[in-house]
Design a protein around this motif. Structure first.
Motif, PDB file in Angstrom:
ATOM      1  N   VAL A 214       0.834  -1.203   0.000  1.00  0.00           N
ATOM      2  CA  VAL A 214       0.000   0.000   0.000  1.00  0.00           C
ATOM      3  C   VAL A 214       0.870   1.254   0.000  1.00  0.00           C
ATOM      4  CG1 VAL A 214      -1.667   1.329   1.350  1.00  0.00           C
ATOM      5  CG2 VAL A 214      -1.951  -1.144   1.106  1.00  0.00           C
TER       6      VAL A 214
ATOM      7  N   TRP B 142       0.899   4.152  -2.740  1.00  0.00           N
ATOM      8  CA  TRP B 142       0.691   5.559  -2.395  1.00  0.00           C
ATOM      9  C   TRP B 142       1.830   6.425  -2.912  1.00  0.00           C
ATOM     10  CZ3 TRP B 142      -1.230   5.782   3.424  1.00  0.00           C
ATOM     11  CH2 TRP B 142      -2.550   5.294   3.481  1.00  0.00           C
ATOM     12  N   SER B 143       3.053   5.896  -2.834  1.00  0.00           N
ATOM     13  CA  SER B 143       4.225   6.684  -3.233  1.00  0.00           C
ATOM     14  C   SER B 143       4.248   6.952  -4.733  1.00  0.00           C
ATOM     15  CB  SER B 143       5.510   5.951  -2.814  1.00  0.00           C
ATOM     16  OG  SER B 143       5.564   5.775  -1.420  1.00  0.00           O
TER      17      SER B 143
ATOM     18  N   PRO C 285      -0.242   8.396  -6.076  1.00  0.00           N
ATOM     19  CA  PRO C 285      -1.093   8.999  -5.037  1.00  0.00           C
ATOM     20  C   PRO C 285      -2.443   9.469  -5.567  1.00  0.00           C
ATOM     21  CG  PRO C 285       0.685  10.481  -5.648  1.00  0.00           C
ATOM     22  CD  PRO C 285       0.987   9.168  -6.299  1.00  0.00           C
TER      23      PRO C 285
ATOM     24  N   PHE D 212      -5.447   7.049  -5.319  1.00  0.00           N
ATOM     25  CA  PHE D 212      -6.070   6.831  -4.014  1.00  0.00           C
ATOM     26  C   PHE D 212      -6.665   8.104  -3.431  1.00  0.00           C
ATOM     27  CE2 PHE D 212      -2.749   3.729  -4.684  1.00  0.00           C
ATOM     28  CZ  PHE D 212      -3.362   2.536  -4.332  1.00  0.00           C
TER      29      PHE D 212
ATOM     30  N   THR E 170      -5.808  12.850   1.994  1.00  0.00           N
ATOM     31  CA  THR E 170      -5.070  13.243   0.790  1.00  0.00           C
ATOM     32  C   THR E 170      -3.657  13.673   1.139  1.00  0.00           C
ATOM     33  OG1 THR E 170      -7.122  13.969  -0.266  1.00  0.00           O
ATOM     34  CG2 THR E 170      -5.069  14.812  -1.194  1.00  0.00           C
TER      35      THR E 170
ATOM     36  N   VAL F  73      -1.531  10.579   2.059  1.00  0.00           N
ATOM     37  CA  VAL F  73      -1.186   9.809   0.858  1.00  0.00           C
ATOM     38  C   VAL F  73      -0.096  10.521   0.063  1.00  0.00           C
ATOM     39  CG1 VAL F  73      -2.038   8.972  -1.359  1.00  0.00           C
ATOM     40  CG2 VAL F  73      -3.410   8.649   0.702  1.00  0.00           C
ATOM     41  N   TYR F  74      -0.252  11.811  -0.177  1.00  0.00           N
ATOM     42  CA  TYR F  74       0.739  12.545  -0.953  1.00  0.00           C
ATOM     43  C   TYR F  74       2.044  12.741  -0.184  1.00  0.00           C
ATOM     44  CZ  TYR F  74      -2.122  13.701  -5.015  1.00  0.00           C
ATOM     45  OH  TYR F  74      -2.855  13.618  -6.184  1.00  0.00           O
TER      46      TYR F  74
ATOM     47  N   THR G 245       3.412  10.439   1.554  1.00  0.00           N
ATOM     48  CA  THR G 245       4.111   9.161   1.581  1.00  0.00           C
ATOM     49  C   THR G 245       5.333   9.156   0.671  1.00  0.00           C
ATOM     50  OG1 THR G 245       2.022   8.019   2.022  1.00  0.00           O
ATOM     51  CG2 THR G 245       3.851   6.671   1.263  1.00  0.00           C
ATOM     52  N   SER G 246       5.176   9.667  -0.537  1.00  0.00           N
ATOM     53  CA  SER G 246       6.283   9.627  -1.500  1.00  0.00           C
ATOM     54  C   SER G 246       7.487  10.408  -0.987  1.00  0.00           C
ATOM     55  CB  SER G 246       5.834  10.177  -2.853  1.00  0.00           C
ATOM     56  OG  SER G 246       5.364  11.507  -2.722  1.00  0.00           O
TER      57      SER G 246
END
Length: 282
Positions: free
Chosen positions: A33, A37-38, A41, A44, A78, A81-82, A84-85
């Motif tokens: 996951v 996400w990375s 993004p 998701f 949001t 998720v963003y 994460t990268s």
């Protein structure tokens, strides 16, 4: 051919461990996951992580906003998720910096020994005696703020551990019969180093790199929490946790949910790395 044959039992042991360990399956799923996400993004979380909505400030978790909204109405899911990268990229850079610098130092110190080895080991002893987070803080203060600098600082702080492990393995491998026999066939020092010594010394260092990944995530997020990471409003896990501190009594989700995501990822990383260590040592 021998290396391929010897690798097969290790691969089989890893596969059996994955099948028999439900927690390991869960840890791998968590990382799947995180990787998704990375790289994707927007799949998701289709919204804008920096978009402000004055009509949706400090909304609790709901179907529309699974992680709630922050003090200016930005969707927290949001932003997680963003973020994460950026957090994962910084962690990867930190591990690669520590692995590369530590391996080179340990390789040279363990092979050449003598005065050079003595000086290097005394420096490493001093570096290891300083808490890694404090050392990372000192380095990032010296080289400047930003996600890349945070990653470099964390990597430099961890390089001493990699150097010590690499040195120990190089000393053991360099005294092996096949390495000593390579002197008979000639070739330069660096040829022996990178053809015989380095390939047979790197496995324990890679195991340490896997174990250091979880520690690096915490260190990168801690420095981001203290304000040394990305510039606001760029989302980053540590910064998201820090932003919610002032609203902990009235909007607990701003700090608790990103913190829970961070904790789950760190636990998953540690579980996978320990399984990797057991599989490679089998």
């Amino acid at each position: 051919m021998t290396a391929i044959i010897s690798a097969r039992p290790r691969a089989a042991a890893l596969r059996q461990r994955v099948v028999r360990d439900p927690l390991l399956i869960g840890a791998i799923a968590v990382f799947a996951v995180v990787i998704a996400w990375s790289f994707w993004p927007s799949v998701f979380a289709s919204g804008n992580p920096t978009a402000i909505d004055a009509d949706a400030m400090l909304l609790p978790p709901s179907a529309e906003h699974p992680f709630g909204t922050d003090q200016v109405g930005r969707d927290q899911f949001t932003r997680v998720v963003y973020g994460t990268s950026l957090s994962m990229l910084a962690t990867l850079v930190a591990v690669l910096v520590g692995l590369t610098i530590g391996s080179v130092i340990g390789l040279l110190a363990g092979y050449f020994r003598g005065v050079f080895d003595a000086i290097v080991m005394r420096i490493i002893d001093v570096v290891i005696s300083v808490p890694s987070l404090l050392l990372s803080l000192i380095i990032v203060t010296a080289i400047g703020f930003g996600t890349v600098n945070v990653a470099i600082a964390v990597g430099l702080a961890s390089s001493a551990s990699f150097a010590r492990i690499m040195r120990a393995e190089v000393i053991k491998v360099a005294s092996s019969t096949y390495v000593e026999a390579s002197w008979v066939y000639g070739g330069g020092v660096f040829r022996r180093l990178f053809r015989h010594v380095f390939p047979n010394s790197i496995a324990p260092v890679l195991s340490l790199a896997a174990l250091e990944f979880g520690t690096a995530i915490l260190a990168v997020s801690a420095l981001s929490f203290l304000g040394f990471g990305a510039t606001p409003p760029t989302p980053e896990w540590g910064a998201l946790i820090s932003d919610g501190r002032s609203y902990l009594a009235t909007a607990w989700w701003l700090t608790v949910i990103p913190g829970f995501v961070l904790a789950i990822v760190v636990v998953a990383a540690n579980h996978i790395s320990r399984a990797f260590q057991k599989g490679t040592s089998a």
